[in-house]
Design an enzyme around this catalytic site. Sequence first.
Site, PDB file in Angstrom:
ATOM      1  N   ARG A 175       0.863  -1.183   0.000  1.00  0.00           N
ATOM      2  CA  ARG A 175       0.000   0.000   0.000  1.00  0.00           C
ATOM      3  C   ARG A 175       0.898   1.232   0.000  1.00  0.00           C
ATOM      4  NH1 ARG A 175      -2.932   2.928   4.861  1.00  0.00           N
ATOM      5  NH2 ARG A 175      -3.835   4.574   3.576  1.00  0.00           N
ATOM      6  N   HIS A 186      -2.990  10.824   0.756  1.00  0.00           N
ATOM      7  CA  HIS A 186      -2.409  10.623   2.088  1.00  0.00           C
ATOM      8  C   HIS A 186      -1.812  11.976   2.511  1.00  0.00           C
ATOM      9  CE1 HIS A 186      -0.872   7.293   4.922  1.00  0.00           C
ATOM     10  NE2 HIS A 186      -0.550   8.436   5.496  1.00  0.00           N
ATOM     11  N   GLU A 225      -7.184   8.421   6.545  1.00  0.00           N
ATOM     12  CA  GLU A 225      -7.410   9.121   7.804  1.00  0.00           C
ATOM     13  C   GLU A 225      -7.924  10.554   7.650  1.00  0.00           C
ATOM     14  OE1 GLU A 225      -4.161   8.758  10.566  1.00  0.00           O
ATOM     15  OE2 GLU A 225      -4.369   6.595  10.661  1.00  0.00           O
ATOM     16  N   ASN A 233      -7.384   2.132   9.883  1.00  0.00           N
ATOM     17  CA  ASN A 233      -6.067   2.166  10.508  1.00  0.00           C
ATOM     18  C   ASN A 233      -6.275   2.089  12.011  1.00  0.00           C
ATOM     19  OD1 ASN A 233      -5.300   2.748   7.911  1.00  0.00           O
ATOM     20  ND2 ASN A 233      -4.572   4.828   8.335  1.00  0.00           N
ATOM     21  N   TYR A 278      -4.301   1.604  15.748  1.00  0.00           N
ATOM     22  CA  TYR A 278      -3.059   1.528  16.512  1.00  0.00           C
ATOM     23  C   TYR A 278      -3.300   1.367  18.005  1.00  0.00           C
ATOM     24  CZ  TYR A 278      -0.437   3.165  12.442  1.00  0.00           C
ATOM     25  OH  TYR A 278       0.154   3.262  11.205  1.00  0.00           O
ATOM     26  N   GLU A 332      -3.620  -0.086   8.306  1.00  0.00           N
ATOM     27  CA  GLU A 332      -2.389   0.259   9.040  1.00  0.00           C
ATOM     28  C   GLU A 332      -2.478  -0.287  10.453  1.00  0.00           C
ATOM     29  OE1 GLU A 332      -1.128   4.367   9.265  1.00  0.00           O
ATOM     30  OE2 GLU A 332      -1.647   4.694   7.159  1.00  0.00           O
TER      31      GLU A 332
HETATM   32  C1  NOJ Z   1      -1.308   6.966  10.448  1.00  0.00           C
HETATM   33  C2  NOJ Z   1      -0.880   7.652   9.202  1.00  0.00           C
HETATM   34  O1  NOJ Z   1      -1.666   7.269   8.130  1.00  0.00           O
HETATM   35  C3  NOJ Z   1       0.599   7.517   8.896  1.00  0.00           C
HETATM   36  O2  NOJ Z   1       0.913   8.476   7.947  1.00  0.00           O
HETATM   37  C4  NOJ Z   1       1.400   7.656  10.165  1.00  0.00           C
HETATM   38  O3  NOJ Z   1       2.757   7.669   9.919  1.00  0.00           O
HETATM   39  C5  NOJ Z   1       1.043   6.520  11.090  1.00  0.00           C
HETATM   40  N1  NOJ Z   1      -0.375   6.556  11.384  1.00  0.00           N
HETATM   41  C6  NOJ Z   1       1.778   6.535  12.428  1.00  0.00           C
HETATM   42  O4  NOJ Z   1       1.405   7.649  13.153  1.00  0.00           O
END
Ligand code: NOJ
Length: 450
Positions: A74, A118, A163, A299, A301, A355
């Site tokens: 990606r 992006h 995002e 995404n 995290y 992500e």
């Molecule tokens: C989300 C973002 O899409 C990416 O650009 C970023 O580096 C990562 N998270 C980590 O923060």
Amino acid sequence: MSFEKEFVWGAATSSYQIEGAPFEDGKGASIWDVYSHLPGKVFEGHHGDVACDHYHRFHEDVLLMARLGIKAYRFSISWPRVMPMGTGNVNQKGLDFYSRLVDDLLAHGITPYATLYHWDQPYELYKRGGWLNPDSPKWFADYAAEVARALGDRVKHFITFNEPQVFIGLAFVEGVHAPGLRLPVNETLTMAHHVMLAHGMASMELRSLIPDVKIGYAPTSNVPVPVTRKTEDVEAARKAYFTMPENGDWSWNVSWWSDPVMLGQYPDDGLRILEKNLPQIGQEDMKIIHQKPDFYGQNIYRGIPVKADGHGWKEVLHKPGSPKTAINWHVDFDCLYWGVKFLYERYGTPVMITENGMSSHDWPSLDGAVHDPARIDYLHRHLLGLRKASEEGASVAGYFQWSLMDNFEWARGYNDRFGLIYVDYETQERIPKDSFEWYRNTILCNGENL
Ligand code: NOJ
């Protein structure tokens, strides 16, 4: 049970974070080219002028991807590289770069997943009002069409937006990402509406130009993780994920950004709470926005522990000393599990983790290798959660690790290393980390080692 046979094992990057070459071969400026050079905006004046020099070293990087064994890569396309002014003239040399990259990927059996946006908006469009301009959806759709015409014979997977919570929310609500403004609520909601219209219009272009295209969307948000599996805590977490906060803090709200695209309507609670600041919603708008993606990207995290509190929910503090990554984000190993479960329940579309990954303080050890056991553990446990969600009935289409290589982490500059590959920014040497080998083995056995 293991992952589906067709499970897409991938890794991700984005144009501004890795490419460098900001003005080469006719590229126009993006808002990040300008913002990162303003004093005090990015940590210690870092910028993406060279970054990982991927523009010149993409072949070396594709060879590393092939060694890693990813099935899909990606990457994002820089709009001003393709259209320096954002509209009108197309920069053939810019398109040629992506064309070469795509050919190289395909030659190595790697499926390209191209993100159209992006965050590196053409600066010229920003000067014309950017996402506030009512023409902005059309600008984006025209750009998508140019990309489709140039690459659509080989690229069949597109993600419209990465995002939007960040490039509208952090950029215009909180003002800490390019272009770094704080605008009134009605204006930011108008921008969000235009972004969703742009998703719809671009999807229509892609679908008419590439009949076998698969389209995704890649929003984000932290996932409320129930503190126990009791029904009331799970219900509380689900509510916390999809409910608009009464204080109108809308920019991270999952349903505001995803219901229109996935279900064709704004959520009722949001419409009520934001009533005084709503954008103008044209009669056909919701139909245009509701170009339902083929896969629902997200995404993910982080999680936020949540427990039931009456009919609502309450956030619970992480336990003192609980794990954190180098970027200072708390770690909740179950966030993929709950996130995917909740999202699949609500939207009924196969979920793709577009992500997930972690920042850690990596460096080459005396033996020359980069040892990153924490990242291996992080990926391992998150993937276990993802597999569990799939075993319990959620349709999980794939997983893109963030990131293939260390890169420019926006306002934090080169502070954070998220990569499976270590990058020495002085020499541009790439060193695959231990996690690279671990992920390679995981892909090889389709996750049977987890
Ligand atoms: C989300 C973002 O899409 C990416 O650009 C970023 O580096 C990562 N998270 C980590 O923060």
